[in-house]
Design an enzyme around this catalytic site. Structure first.
Site, PDB file in Angstrom:
ATOM      1  CD1 TRP A  56      -2.107  -2.235   1.013  1.00  0.00           C
ATOM      2  CD2 TRP A  56      -3.290  -0.640   1.286  1.00  0.00           C
ATOM      3  NE1 TRP A  56      -2.938  -2.813   0.860  1.00  0.00           N
ATOM      4  CE2 TRP A  56      -3.822  -1.908   0.907  1.00  0.00           C
ATOM      5  CE3 TRP A  56      -4.143   0.483   1.486  1.00  0.00           C
ATOM      6  CZ2 TRP A  56      -5.405  -2.207   1.030  1.00  0.00           C
ATOM      7  CZ3 TRP A  56      -5.383   0.699   1.215  1.00  0.00           C
ATOM      8  CH2 TRP A  56      -5.983  -0.740   1.473  1.00  0.00           C
ATOM      9  CG  ASP A  58       0.088   4.218   4.005  1.00  0.00           C
ATOM     10  OD1 ASP A  58       1.146   4.755   3.695  1.00  0.00           O
ATOM     11  OD2 ASP A  58      -0.514   3.706   4.868  1.00  0.00           O
ATOM     12  CG  ASP A 144     -13.315   1.957   0.749  1.00  0.00           C
ATOM     13  OD1 ASP A 144     -13.130   1.180   0.140  1.00  0.00           O
ATOM     14  OD2 ASP A 144     -12.902   2.162   1.799  1.00  0.00           O
ATOM     15  CG  HIS A 192     -17.735  -4.720   0.209  1.00  0.00           C
ATOM     16  ND1 HIS A 192     -19.694  -5.438   1.265  1.00  0.00           N
ATOM     17  CD2 HIS A 192     -18.081  -3.936   0.865  1.00  0.00           C
ATOM     18  CE1 HIS A 192     -19.850  -3.928   1.907  1.00  0.00           C
ATOM     19  NE2 HIS A 192     -18.612  -3.320   1.856  1.00  0.00           N
ATOM     20  CG  ASN A 232     -15.798  -5.598   3.553  1.00  0.00           C
ATOM     21  OD1 ASN A 232     -17.188  -6.170   3.734  1.00  0.00           O
ATOM     22  ND2 ASN A 232     -16.530  -3.989   3.802  1.00  0.00           N
ATOM     23  CD1 TRP A 336     -17.295   0.455   7.889  1.00  0.00           C
ATOM     24  CD2 TRP A 336     -15.022   0.077   8.502  1.00  0.00           C
ATOM     25  NE1 TRP A 336     -17.782   1.580   7.989  1.00  0.00           N
ATOM     26  CE2 TRP A 336     -15.617   1.797   8.737  1.00  0.00           C
ATOM     27  CE3 TRP A 336     -14.140   0.647   8.687  1.00  0.00           C
ATOM     28  CZ2 TRP A 336     -15.035   2.276   9.195  1.00  0.00           C
ATOM     29  CZ3 TRP A 336     -13.031   1.098   8.825  1.00  0.00           C
ATOM     30  CH2 TRP A 336     -13.782   2.420   9.503  1.00  0.00           C
ATOM     31  CD  GLU A 366      -0.332  -4.830   6.894  1.00  0.00           C
ATOM     32  OE1 GLU A 366       0.626  -5.191   6.466  1.00  0.00           O
ATOM     33  OE2 GLU A 366      -0.862  -3.494   6.221  1.00  0.00           O
ATOM     34  CG  ASP A 368      -9.759  -3.129   8.786  1.00  0.00           C
ATOM     35  OD1 ASP A 368      -9.491  -3.435   8.151  1.00  0.00           O
ATOM     36  OD2 ASP A 368     -10.322  -4.329   9.404  1.00  0.00           O
TER      37      ASP A 368
HETATM   38  C1  BGC Z   1      -4.594   2.051   6.224  1.00  0.00           C
HETATM   39  C2  BGC Z   1      -3.540   2.298   5.037  1.00  0.00           C
HETATM   40  C3  BGC Z   1      -2.624   0.696   5.203  1.00  0.00           C
HETATM   41  C4  BGC Z   1      -4.135  -1.006   4.734  1.00  0.00           C
HETATM   42  C5  BGC Z   1      -3.179  -1.948   4.869  1.00  0.00           C
HETATM   43  C6  BGC Z   1      -5.630   1.045   4.906  1.00  0.00           C
HETATM   44  O1  BGC Z   1      -7.130   1.075   5.845  1.00  0.00           O
HETATM   45  O2  BGC Z   1      -5.025   2.808   5.611  1.00  0.00           O
HETATM   46  O3  BGC Z   1      -2.366   2.794   6.014  1.00  0.00           O
HETATM   47  O4  BGC Z   1      -1.516   0.804   4.586  1.00  0.00           O
HETATM   48  O5  BGC Z   1      -4.696   0.153   5.072  1.00  0.00           O
HETATM   49  O6  BGC Z   1      -3.037  -2.084   5.741  1.00  0.00           O
END
Ligand code: BGC
Length: 433
Positions: A56, A58, A144, A192, A232, A336, A366, A368
């Protein structure tokens, strides 16, 4: 604008015959927890580390900080991989209808221009380097964002994204820039089934996405397809609810509280229907769908239920019938954040016709979003507490249901060991040690 394209071939489905990149940073989190856990569960966890997850991007900083994009591409080559998936995720006013993944750029602060020059162009210049020309680079575009333009225009930040055209222009710029590289494969995020499945949302989405793609330089030929279920929890299939018009006690199952008249119960039906709808709009039949299966397995047990093994035998009450038949155990389909689901199908190419691959876009383990207010992420202070991540809160869209979010969660994107353990335990298909 970026320089001239590199000549090369563009495949119909890049996942076929590919060797997929494994992100060593994510795998290290997995293996570390596997070692600390030990036993059979630890062995199962360790198995998960061999799979490919998306990288990602991000923040602008994520392109260069830590391993950085170039580091991931070099590592992919070092692994002998020829396919890597990246997520383009930094539109201005990002995550406009929620708080957990708010971004660094704002439309009101020249965010669209910065998105183009400081983010997309920088990514392009790295991807365009000749040593990466044989890597198939899959780009997942902006989770999204367009779905929020379909359903969330009552939220001011989304209304601004719509009125200014910033989301559409940002996405078109990302497509036009990245599509110049023949080894880049572009898939647009399209939410989704539990979000865009209702027919009015579905139609609006097809119209909007068609216009967005049509408005790019290469029109319908500029994308490779769409990806559903990113981050999701919606299952691939509801094996005991194959027909949403079946009636129980005189009521169609889709009228049950859990489905709220939405005719699409699962991602395979939704993704296939979307693909057909886009082909009807004029997109080439070579488009394929991806489905994020990283966390949509519903084995084991959670929320006081375990996975059903047959349809309900109730013949009078449609809600009881649906609740006893569905594999999706969430309290509400809108939940979610940090749900107690399981890892789903392992990443794989062409599982069924029309689907280019099952992919793990959200790296399992990771978070949410953070589960309590007042905690600042030092690296990304824009991320906030969203009440959908409050383990003691109610669903914001339907206050009759709890959020189902797990407690003790760190900020979005950070490693969340308790969640990872549950995802492994509830994996479906199960993970063999
Ligand atoms: C976060 C990102 C993260 C990604 C994968 C997203 O919800 O905002 O910072 O890299 O999830 O975990």
């Amino acid at each position: 604008m970026p320089p001239t394209p590199i000549p090369g071939t563009h495949l119909d489905n890049p996942f076929v015959g590919a060797t997929w990149y494994v992100n060593p940073d994510w795998a290290a989190n997995v293996l570390n927890q596997a070692q600390q856990t030990g036993g059979v569960l630890g062995q199962k966890m360790a198995k998960v580390a061999q799979y490919s997850t998306a990288v990602w991007l991000d923040r602008i900083g994520a392109i260069t900080e830590g391993r950085g994009l170039q580091g991931h591409l070099d590592e992919a080559l070092a692994q002998g991989a020829n396919l890597i998936t990246i997520v383009i995720y930094d539109l201005p006013n990002r995550d406009c209808a929620a708080d957990a993944s708010n971004g660094e750029l704002l439309i009101a602060e020249n965010g669209l221009q910065r998105y183009k020059t400081d983010y997309i162009d920088v990514i392009y210049n790295i991807l365009a380097q000749p040593q990466y020309r044989d890597l198939r680079i899959v780009a997942i575009i902006e989770p999204d964002s367009l779905p929020n333009l379909v359903t969330n225009l009552s939220v001011p930040a989304c209304a601004e994204a719509d009125a200014t055209g910033a989301y559409v222009q940002g996405i078109q710029y990302a497509i036009d820039t990245l599509h110049q590289l023949p080894n880049v494969y572009i898939y647009l995020d399209i939410a989704h089934s539990g979000w865009l499945g209702w027919s009015d949302n579905f139609q609006k989405a097809v119209t909007l996405y068609t216009q967005v793609v049509q408005g790019t330089a290469d029109g319908f030929n500029s994308i490779d397809g769409f990806v559903t279920n990113v981050s999701n929890y919606t299952p691939l299939e509801e094996p005991y609810l194959p027909d949403s018009s079946l009636t129980i006690g005189g009521q169609p199952v889709r009228s049950a509280k859990f489905y709220e008249w939405n005719p699409y119960f699962d991602e395979l039906d939704f993704a296939q229907a979307l693909r057909q709808a886009f082909i009807q709009q004029g997109l080439p039949s070579s488009i394929g769908m991806l489905i994020d299966t990283s966390r949509n397995g519903w084995g084991g047990s959670s929320y006081g239920r375990s996975r059903p093994t047959a349809p309900s035998t109730n013949t009078t009450n449609v809600d009881v019938y649906v609740d006893e038949s569905r594999v999706d155990r969430r309290y509400h389909r809108g939940n979610w954040c940090n749900q107690a689901s399981g890892i789903g199908e392992r990443p794989q190419a062409s599982p069924v016709p029309g689907i280019d691959a099952y992919v793990w876009i959200k790296p399992p383990g990771e978070s949410d979003g953070v589960s309590e207010p007042g905690i600042v992420d030092p690296v990304d202070p824009n991320k906030k507490f969203d009440r959908m991540c409050d383990p003691n809160g109610q669903n914001l869209y339907n206050s009759a249901y709890p959020t189902g979010a797990l407690p003790n969660a760190p900020h979005a994107g950070r490693w969340f060991p308790e969640h990872f353990e549950i995802l492994v335990q509830n994996a479906y298909p199960p993970i063999q040690p």
